[in-house]
Design a protein around this motif. Structure first.
Motif, short mmCIF file in Angstrom:
data_model
loop_
_atom_site.label_atom_id
_atom_site.label_comp_id
_atom_site.label_asym_id
_atom_site.label_seq_id
_atom_site.Cartn_x
_atom_site.Cartn_y
_atom_site.Cartn_z
N SER A 200 -8.29 -12.74 7.31
CA SER A 200 -7.18 -11.84 6.97
C SER A 200 -6.16 -12.52 6.07
CB SER A 200 -6.50 -11.33 8.24
OG SER A 200 -7.35 -10.43 8.91
N LYS B 265 -9.67 -2.25 12.12
CA LYS B 265 -10.50 -3.07 12.97
C LYS B 265 -10.67 -4.50 12.48
CE LYS B 265 -13.13 0.69 14.92
NZ LYS B 265 -14.43 1.23 15.19
N ASN B 266 -11.00 -4.67 11.21
CA ASN B 266 -11.24 -6.02 10.71
C ASN B 266 -10.85 -6.12 9.23
OD1 ASN B 266 -13.47 -5.20 9.04
ND2 ASN B 266 -14.74 -5.17 10.87
N VAL B 267 -11.02 -7.30 8.69
CA VAL B 267 -10.60 -7.55 7.32
C VAL B 267 -11.39 -6.69 6.33
CG1 VAL B 267 -12.13 -9.52 6.93
CG2 VAL B 267 -9.96 -9.36 5.69
N TYR B 268 -12.64 -6.40 6.64
CA TYR B 268 -13.46 -5.61 5.72
C TYR B 268 -12.97 -4.16 5.66
CZ TYR B 268 -16.25 -9.77 6.35
OH TYR B 268 -16.65 -11.08 6.42
N ASP B 269 -12.46 -3.66 6.78
CA ASP B 269 -11.84 -2.33 6.78
C ASP B 269 -10.58 -2.32 5.91
OD1 ASP B 269 -13.76 -1.30 8.51
OD2 ASP B 269 -12.55 -1.72 10.30
N ASP C 40 -11.41 -14.54 12.24
CA ASP C 40 -10.83 -13.29 11.72
C ASP C 40 -9.42 -13.49 11.16
OD1 ASP C 40 -13.09 -11.85 12.35
OD2 ASP C 40 -12.31 -11.13 14.26
#
Length: 106
Positions: free
Chosen positions: A45, A2-6, A41
């Motif tokens: 990334s 989903k996102n960079v934190y994932d 985002d």
């Protein structure tokens, strides 16, 4: 993902073996700070991709702290990246990755 934190969470949970000099919390804190400063985002990334290379490199070294890394070893890091990944070494790409590290270290 989903996102960079994932991506960061998955990496630290599943892909990282070896010495842990830089923690997941440090990386997430840096990325959150960049997000608060307005980074999109895509930029987050890209920052993570550069940091991930350095974290991977440190995992295969015997360093226990960032202070142990000599200035000469940063060139060894770039050589390692070139051999271990599809990183294209140019003045611009090296400046970019060192710029990210400089921001991260502050």
């Amino acid at each position: 993902m989903k996102n960079v934190y994932d991506k960061v969470s998955y990496f630290f949970s599943h892909e990282l073996d070896g010495n842990l000099v830089i923690t997941q919390e440090w990386v997430e804190g840096f990325l959150r700070q960049k997000a608060w400063q307005g980074s999109a985002d895509k930029e987050l990334s890209e920052l993570w991709e550069d940091l991930q290379l350095f974290v991977q490199y440190l995992a295969v070294t015997e360093h226990e702290t960032l202070e142990e890394i000599s200035s000469q070893e940063y060139s060894v890091f770039i050589e390692w990246v070139v051999h271990a990944t599809s990183f294209k070494i140019t003045l611009q790409s090296v400046r970019r990755i060192f710029g990210v590290l400089e921001e991260f270290f502050h």
